[in-house]
Design a protein around this motif. Structure first.
Motif, mmCIF file in Angstrom:
data_model
loop_
_atom_site.group_PDB
_atom_site.id
_atom_site.type_symbol
_atom_site.label_atom_id
_atom_site.label_comp_id
_atom_site.label_asym_id
_atom_site.label_seq_id
_atom_site.Cartn_x
_atom_site.Cartn_y
_atom_site.Cartn_z
ATOM 1 N N THR A 1 1.033 -1.280 -0.021
ATOM 2 C CA THR A 1 -0.275 0.198 0.331
ATOM 3 C C THR A 1 0.699 1.204 -0.111
ATOM 4 O O THR A 1 2.543 1.607 0.306
ATOM 5 C CB THR A 1 -1.168 -0.379 0.971
ATOM 6 O OG1 THR A 1 -1.589 1.332 1.533
ATOM 7 C CG2 THR A 1 0.540 0.302 2.568
ATOM 8 N N HIS A 2 0.211 2.588 -0.086
ATOM 9 C CA HIS A 2 1.030 3.319 -0.291
ATOM 10 C C HIS A 2 1.278 4.287 1.137
ATOM 11 O O HIS A 2 0.595 3.931 1.789
ATOM 12 C CB HIS A 2 0.471 4.260 -0.825
ATOM 13 C CG HIS A 2 -1.174 4.909 0.216
ATOM 14 N ND1 HIS A 2 -1.506 5.882 0.904
ATOM 15 C CD2 HIS A 2 -2.398 3.979 -0.711
ATOM 16 C CE1 HIS A 2 -2.898 5.705 0.605
ATOM 17 N NE2 HIS A 2 -3.379 4.850 -0.025
ATOM 18 N N THR A 3 2.242 5.272 1.369
ATOM 19 C CA THR A 3 2.303 5.785 2.408
ATOM 20 C C THR A 3 1.323 6.555 2.888
ATOM 21 O O THR A 3 0.976 7.291 1.698
ATOM 22 C CB THR A 3 3.982 5.980 2.898
ATOM 23 O OG1 THR A 3 4.953 5.725 2.576
ATOM 24 C CG2 THR A 3 4.214 7.370 3.566
ATOM 25 N N LEU B 1 3.518 11.764 4.955
ATOM 26 C CA LEU B 1 4.352 12.707 3.864
ATOM 27 C C LEU B 1 3.809 14.243 4.402
ATOM 28 O O LEU B 1 5.186 14.683 3.973
ATOM 29 C CB LEU B 1 3.387 12.537 2.690
ATOM 30 C CG LEU B 1 3.931 11.055 1.960
ATOM 31 C CD1 LEU B 1 2.672 10.981 0.610
ATOM 32 C CD2 LEU B 1 5.066 10.674 1.866
ATOM 33 N N ASN B 2 2.983 14.333 4.605
ATOM 34 C CA ASN B 2 3.001 16.363 5.233
ATOM 35 C C ASN B 2 3.577 16.432 6.387
ATOM 36 O O ASN B 2 4.191 17.269 5.981
ATOM 37 C CB ASN B 2 1.704 16.537 5.562
ATOM 38 C CG ASN B 2 1.146 17.618 5.810
ATOM 39 O OD1 ASN B 2 1.287 18.686 4.985
ATOM 40 N ND2 ASN B 2 0.604 17.939 7.317
ATOM 41 N N ARG B 3 3.898 15.410 7.058
ATOM 42 C CA ARG B 3 5.086 15.702 8.048
ATOM 43 C C ARG B 3 6.497 15.952 7.828
ATOM 44 O O ARG B 3 6.891 16.283 8.334
ATOM 45 C CB ARG B 3 4.553 14.309 9.389
ATOM 46 C CG ARG B 3 5.478 14.178 10.464
ATOM 47 C CD ARG B 3 5.238 15.335 11.655
ATOM 48 N NE ARG B 3 6.533 15.221 12.750
ATOM 49 C CZ ARG B 3 5.452 14.812 13.943
ATOM 50 N NH1 ARG B 3 4.478 14.166 13.337
ATOM 51 N NH2 ARG B 3 6.199 14.694 14.597
ATOM 52 N N TYR B 4 6.769 14.707 6.663
ATOM 53 C CA TYR B 4 8.288 15.261 6.044
ATOM 54 C C TYR B 4 8.407 15.157 4.772
ATOM 55 O O TYR B 4 8.747 14.793 4.021
ATOM 56 C CB TYR B 4 8.985 13.764 6.656
ATOM 57 C CG TYR B 4 9.171 12.481 7.350
ATOM 58 C CD1 TYR B 4 9.909 13.583 8.307
ATOM 59 C CD2 TYR B 4 7.595 12.320 8.297
ATOM 60 C CE1 TYR B 4 10.293 13.189 9.703
ATOM 61 C CE2 TYR B 4 8.272 12.026 9.681
ATOM 62 C CZ TYR B 4 9.407 11.954 10.230
ATOM 63 O OH TYR B 4 9.529 11.773 11.527
ATOM 64 N N LYS B 5 7.392 17.119 4.441
ATOM 65 C CA LYS B 5 7.397 16.941 2.832
ATOM 66 C C LYS B 5 8.613 17.388 2.424
ATOM 67 O O LYS B 5 8.796 18.056 1.327
ATOM 68 C CB LYS B 5 5.952 18.323 2.552
ATOM 69 C CG LYS B 5 5.646 19.089 4.154
ATOM 70 C CD LYS B 5 4.568 20.044 3.550
ATOM 71 C CE LYS B 5 4.625 21.344 4.865
ATOM 72 N NZ LYS B 5 3.109 21.917 4.674
ATOM 73 N N SER B 6 8.967 18.209 3.867
ATOM 74 C CA SER B 6 10.379 18.884 2.756
ATOM 75 C C SER B 6 11.620 18.102 3.930
ATOM 76 O O SER B 6 12.713 18.142 3.241
ATOM 77 C CB SER B 6 10.668 20.351 4.311
ATOM 78 O OG SER B 6 10.813 20.005 5.638
ATOM 79 N N GLY B 7 11.404 16.681 4.133
ATOM 80 C CA GLY B 7 12.045 16.072 4.214
ATOM 81 C C GLY B 7 12.202 14.329 3.319
ATOM 82 O O GLY B 7 12.455 14.746 1.758
ATOM 83 N N SER B 8 12.354 13.583 4.047
ATOM 84 C CA SER B 8 12.486 12.182 2.902
ATOM 85 C C SER B 8 11.294 11.661 2.966
ATOM 86 O O SER B 8 10.463 11.194 3.711
ATOM 87 C CB SER B 8 13.578 11.368 3.577
ATOM 88 O OG SER B 8 13.294 9.694 2.816
ATOM 89 N N ARG B 9 10.920 10.839 2.122
ATOM 90 C CA ARG B 9 9.699 9.661 2.194
ATOM 91 C C ARG B 9 9.636 8.631 2.376
ATOM 92 O O ARG B 9 8.749 8.503 2.369
ATOM 93 C CB ARG B 9 8.758 10.039 -0.293
ATOM 94 C CG ARG B 9 9.534 9.471 -0.541
ATOM 95 C CD ARG B 9 9.144 9.546 -2.101
ATOM 96 N NE ARG B 9 10.706 9.334 -3.466
ATOM 97 C CZ ARG B 9 11.028 9.627 -3.468
ATOM 98 N NH1 ARG B 9 11.709 9.825 -3.499
ATOM 99 N NH2 ARG B 9 11.904 9.265 -4.101
ATOM 100 N N PHE B 10 10.817 8.333 2.520
ATOM 101 C CA PHE B 10 11.160 7.027 3.171
ATOM 102 C C PHE B 10 11.331 6.852 4.386
ATOM 103 O O PHE B 10 10.336 6.163 5.223
ATOM 104 C CB PHE B 10 12.555 6.793 2.557
ATOM 105 C CG PHE B 10 12.741 6.173 0.754
ATOM 106 C CD1 PHE B 10 12.073 5.305 0.276
ATOM 107 C CD2 PHE B 10 13.034 7.387 -0.155
ATOM 108 C CE1 PHE B 10 12.527 4.443 -0.330
ATOM 109 C CE2 PHE B 10 13.325 7.128 -0.979
ATOM 110 C CZ PHE B 10 12.949 5.626 -1.548
ATOM 111 N N THR B 11 11.203 8.611 5.036
ATOM 112 C CA THR B 11 11.151 8.391 6.381
ATOM 113 C C THR B 11 9.635 8.458 6.953
ATOM 114 O O THR B 11 9.495 8.121 7.946
ATOM 115 C CB THR B 11 12.147 9.870 6.784
ATOM 116 O OG1 THR B 11 13.495 9.687 6.781
ATOM 117 C CG2 THR B 11 11.869 10.139 8.139
#
Length: 296
Positions: free
Chosen positions: A169-171, A176-186
């Motif tokens: 499934t998707h993240t 994704l909003n929490r880490y929108k300026s960082g990594s989608r893997f995190t």
């Protein structure tokens, strides 16, 4: 649960104890296939004495460990002129067929990507373009693919039912909003931390931040980082050594350093001379006053 055995099980003599008491060995010899270990003779032995006085192979048994864990029981096949090979073979077979996770179903989040390692595919097997992946990432009806998905599916097959299936499934948009300026893997790791999924599948670097969020499997790939520098020269003449001293700074910066040093020296001399002149003037005035008083 478990089979009942006689009090002298394994300790009375070298006998085919498994054939007599092991349920696996209890079958019709004319119709059932009896494992070969059932026909081997063995007995329990005194390990302390055997280690000192005998050259026979002895092994620790865990057969009664759940009843009396404080007592160690040891057995030997070679003492009875047989081999433990078939019993060891049976133990390996049991370990291979043992259920580890109990036939569970796993839900795994897959970070958005569009290369050979992770992607989404149309029904005809075509990998979605970056724009198509961005538009259809949250549509779980379009299956995920790639090397890591193939790897997980292979593990499911090798487990022989121990892992029933893996649903990809998707993240979550929240992560994704929490880490929108960082990594989608995190962000994917955060979904595991929050209990939305059981695991994350992909080329995830093990970082300190992510280790605080969840645990990781043994790495599949290691990235090595090296520092490349010019090979040191072998010259030792005066000009080369002098140049090495000047190398840390540019010529312009060296000019500024020299200019500041010269200016500071000139100012120091100038202020020092003014002080000496002032002192000499005061001294002359004192001598003149002394001579005047002598005359009077």
């Amino acid at each position: 649960g478990g089979s009942c055995v006689a009090y002298d099980y394994g300790s009375s003599a070298c006998l085919q104890h498994d054939l007599l008491h092991d349920p696996t060995c209890q079958g019709d010899l004319s119709t059932a296939v009896i494992p070969p270990y059932c026909f081997q003779t063995w007995c329990y032995v005194d390990a302390k004495s055997c280690k000192k006085n005998s050259a026979e192979d002895i092994y620790k048994s865990n057969y009664f460990s759940h009843f009396s864990p404080e007592y160690d029981v040891f057995y030997s096949y070679s003492t009875c002129n047989t081999t433990e090979y078939f019993w060891k073979q049976q133990l390996e077979s049991l370990a291979t067929n043992a259920s580890v996770v109990g036939g569970i179903s796993i839900t795994a989040t897959v970070p958005r990507d569009d290369d050979e390692t992770l992607n989404k595919k149309w029904p005809d097997g075509t990998i979605l373009t970056p724009r198509e992946t961005e538009d259809n990432y949250f549509d779980d009806t379009i299956p995920f693919g790639g090397i890591y998905i193939d790897y997980m599916n292979s593990i499911v097959k090798l487990s022989k039912g121990d892992i029933r299936n893996v649903t990809y499934t998707h993240t979550s948009k929240g992560s994704l909003n929490r880490y929108k300026s960082g990594s989608r893997f995190t962000a994917a790791v955060r979904d595991v931390q929050n209990g939305l999924v059981d695991m994350a599948v992909g080329p995830l670097w093990i970082t300190g931040q992510r280790l605080k969020m969840t645990t990781f499997t043994v790495p599949l790939v290691y990235d090595k980082t090296v520092l490349v520098i010019p090979k040191p020269g072998q010259k030792s003449n005066l000009a080369y050594e002098t140049k090495k001293v000047l190398e840390p700074f540019t010529y312009g910066l060296w000019g500024v350093v020299i200019a500041v040093t010269v200016a500071a020296a000139l100012l120091s001399v100038w202020f020092s001379d003014r002080e000496m002149v002032a002192k000499s003037k005061r001294a002359w005035k004192k001598r003149r006053a002394a001579y005047f008083r002598l005359i009077l």
